[in-house]
Design a protein around this motif. Structure first.
Motif, PDB file in Angstrom:
ATOM      1  N   PHE A   1      16.887  31.067  19.862  1.00  0.00           N
ATOM      2  CA  PHE A   1      16.333  31.500  21.151  1.00  0.00           C
ATOM      3  C   PHE A   1      17.155  32.610  21.805  1.00  0.00           C
TER       4      PHE A   1
ATOM      5  N   ALA B   1      14.989  31.865  27.386  1.00  0.00           N
ATOM      6  CA  ALA B   1      13.962  32.485  26.550  1.00  0.00           C
ATOM      7  C   ALA B   1      12.567  32.109  27.053  1.00  0.00           C
TER       8      ALA B   1
ATOM      9  N   ALA C   1      17.568  36.086  23.165  1.00  0.00           N
ATOM     10  CA  ALA C   1      16.626  37.100  23.645  1.00  0.00           C
ATOM     11  C   ALA C   1      16.962  38.452  23.017  1.00  0.00           C
TER      12      ALA C   1
ATOM     13  N   ALA D   1      11.990  36.130  21.891  1.00  0.00           N
ATOM     14  CA  ALA D   1      13.063  35.166  21.591  1.00  0.00           C
ATOM     15  C   ALA D   1      12.403  33.946  20.987  1.00  0.00           C
TER      16      ALA D   1
END
Length: 672
Positions: free
Chosen positions: A646, A563, A648, A640
């Motif tokens: 996190f 991310a 994406a 993200a």
């Protein structure tokens, strides 16, 4: 003043209310909202109103009173709806946890990183341990909210902030319960125990130091746990797989099995490694490093010209590696580009020939894992991704893999023939509860296979081999993944369907894996004639849980680093990527980017069009667009963050997934 009749009526009403109450023990279940549920031992979930939820934490064991819910003002009561009132705390299961320090005015709190706990916990000044807002920390509960709804916590360890190099790995490991470093006292006890042993002087060890063993590994690897040697015979080749022998030093070390089963494996993060054993054990005593005589457990295999292992032998030995060869150097040799760096290693040609025979036979008669494109991450000084290279798997890596698989198969057969309790690695194949769906899948896509018995080794191999053929119009092999089980650990041998083998185990990485350490103990027990070691089922359960924790920790850290990298690219105006649909569900799909192998989600529930999901073709279709497993797509990165781990998020670019237009018909054709 109330008369006797009124008093009797009130007492009767009170008795009725008490009779309608139920007292029980329950476990607290949190939600994304302020309310929760008390899960009674009989499975019922009783509503915990927000005021009651303030008194408890998710996972708590509590005593509750279940009573009818009072109707809202001006409304009638709804049937038998009940609520739970917290009476007392039985047990709080919240142990150590991680989170991030936040401030509200002058007060300091920790926002716990726990799936069901969505409230900040106050940290008193004396319990902050130097932590400041923005820091990632490990905490413990200081005060439970049962009395007044005001919990507090204390900081145990400050892990760092977003600028600390490697914070992603350290934080995810701590959250998963992985001990980052060996406690000094415990490590010193283990090392001191090892120093009392002299396994290379044991008379029962075969002396194989005259054989030209070599190790083949990544250039930076230090805990080298295997070395190889091969020589030509009249029937084919003799292949020796020498494996480092930590049990020669630690078999009787106090508490060692509890330690390694709890750890399960060495954990490999990008830029970091958490060892299963103290590093001194690997490097000072056991690793098969160049020009050092080391104890080893050796599997000698007789490989025929057609790649069949006709015989094998296990022996305790001492070996001396002649060279540490890198994958890159050996790959140049295997692919026909000789390299002077390894010209001194004459047995390498026999090793390559034995590998090719083993590989060819496995491709013909068993199942070989699909080879996926590999990606190498290059980190900068801040331990963030600088760039990512893609590469094909090297032939030298396949060489080592084939030799390890051959030795592992022999270890499983050796233990099974001795009625040993393993452990074994088994793979049941198709999930039993999805066999009907698997039959339907084959009927639709490969009707000739619909009656093949999926529960048998031959049947499974036939089906999976056919589905993996490159001329299939759909990615059938990938489509059936959702119907398959995961590999398991077992005390009794059974088929490993995923490899089409009668029995399998892991033998070749005892410095890094707890299962391999246990297998070494079992092989030695059989060799010594002492009988079989009893394998505690709790060991296998603990190892399985440990492996799951380690897998989740490494994946979480990778998502976080990925991310950061995508956000860095987006800041430089690189937001669009090409990729492939790698997983698909009714709500959207996962895209794997071509350039760097990073993955993210495309959520089509937010799309203006409505998509219908077809599990039989692994596709999502609207009136104008279609997305299917394996399809090439172009997407745009949308962000993200920590709020969803996190992960994406991407969106298809305009025109991506458009269905082909049907050709227009001319008037004459239309009239026909």
């Amino acid at each position: 003043m109330l008369n006797n009749d009124a008093m009797a009526q009130l007492q009767g009403l009170k008795n009725q209310i008490e009779a309608e109450k139920e007292h029980a023990e329950a476990t607290v279940k949190g939600t994304q909202n302020r309310y929760g549920f008390a899960v009674v031992d009989d499975g019922r979930e009783v509503f915990l109103p927000p005021d009651e939820m303030l008194k408890v934490l998710p996972g708590d064991r509590i005593n509750i009173c279940i009573r009818p819910a009072a109707p809202a003002k001006g409304k009638k009561a709804k049937g038998d709806r009940t609520i739970a009132e917290v009476e007392s705390l039985i047990e709080c299961t919240l142990g150590r946890f991680v989170g991030r320090i936040v401030a509200k005015g002058k007060a300091i709190f920790v926002a716990p990183d726990l799936p069901q706990l969505h409230r900040w916990l106050f940290i008193p000044p004396h319990a902050r341990n130097g932590a400041r807002p923005g820091d990632y920390v490990e905490c413990a509960l200081l005060r439970h909210p049962i009395r007044d709804g005001k919990p507090s916590a204390k900081v145990l360890t400050r892990l760092g902030d977003e600028h600390t190099p490697g914070i992603e790995n350290r934080y995810c490991a701590t959250r998963a319960g992985i001990t980052w470093e060996w406690p000094e006292k415990t490590a010193n006890q283990i090392i001191s125990h090892a120093r009392t042993k002299s396994p290379t002087s044991e008379a029962e060890r075969a002396d194989l130091t005259h054989l030209d063993f070599v190790s083949i590994d990544a250039a930076r690897t230090q805990d080298i746990d295997d070395a190889l040697y091969a020589e030509v015979t009249n029937e084919g080749w003799s292949l020796y797989v020498a494996v480092a022998d930590p049990t020669a030093y630690l078999a009787d070390a106090p508490g060692i099995l509890e330690e390694i089963t709890e750890r399960g494996t060495s954990v490999y993060f990008h830029g970091d490694m958490v060892p299963m054993l103290p590093e001194a054990i690997s490097r000072e005593f056991c690793a098969l490093v160049e020009d050092e005589t080391r104890p080893a457990l050796v599997c000698k295999l007789s490989v025929s010209d057609d790649g069949k292992v006709s015989d094998y032998e296990f022996m305790q030995a001492q070996v001396r590696s002649r060279a540490k060869l890198s994958y890159a150097a050996v790959d140049r040799y295997v692919t026909g580009h000789n390299d002077e760096l390894i010209a001194h290693s004459s047995p390498l040609e026999a090793l390559v020939q034995a590998y090719r025979a083993l590989r060819s036979r496995r491709e013909r008669e068993e199942l070989v894992m699909e080879e996926r494109r590999e990606y190498r991450w290059h980190l900068n000084e801040q331990r963030q991704i600088d760039h990512i290279d893609s590469a094909e798997k090297l032939a030298s890596q396949r060489l080592v893999e084939e030799c390890m698989i051959a030795a592992n198969r022999c270890a499983a057969h050796f233990l099974a023939m001795a009625d040993s309790e393993g452990p074994y690695v088994i793979h049941p194949g198709f999930r039993k509860d999805r066999l009907g769906e698997a039959k339907e899948f084959l009927t639709r896509h490969r009707p000739a296979l619909a009656d093949v018995p999926l529960e048998t080794l031959d049947g499974y191999r036939q089906v999976l081999s056919t589905l993996a053929q490159p001329d299939n119009e759909l990615p059938l092999r990938s489509m059936v993944n959702r119907l398959l089980t995961r590999a398991e650990l077992s005390r009794v041998p059974s088929e490993h369907m995923g490899m089409a083998l009668q029995a399998y185990t892991n033998f070749t990485s005892p410095l890094r894996k707890a299962v391999d350490f246990l297998v070494h103990l079992q092989v030695k027990a059989v060799l010594s004639g002492q009988g079989n070691m009893t394998v505690d089922t709790q060991w296998l359960s603990t190892i399985s849980k440990s492996l799951g924790r380690c897998r989740e920790a490494t994946l979480s850290a990778e998502r976080w680093l990925g991310a950061n990298y995508l956000q860095q690219l987006a800041a430089g105006d690189t937001r669009r990527f090409t990729g492939q649909v790698s997983h698909i569900t009714s709500s959207g799909f996962t895209v794997k980017l071509d350039d760097n192998g990073l993955e993210g989600l495309v959520d089509l529930r937010k799309d203006a069009e409505k998509f219908s999901f077809d599990k039989w073709t692994a596709s999502l279709t609207s009136t104008t667009r279609r997305f299917q497993l394996g399809q090439a797509v172009e997407v745009e990165f949308k962000g993200a963050g920590p709020e969803d781990g996190f992960i994406a998020h991407f969106e298809p670019v305009e025109g991506c997934g458009l269905k082909a237009q049907k050709p227009a018909q001319d008037d004459d054709a239309a009239s026909e």
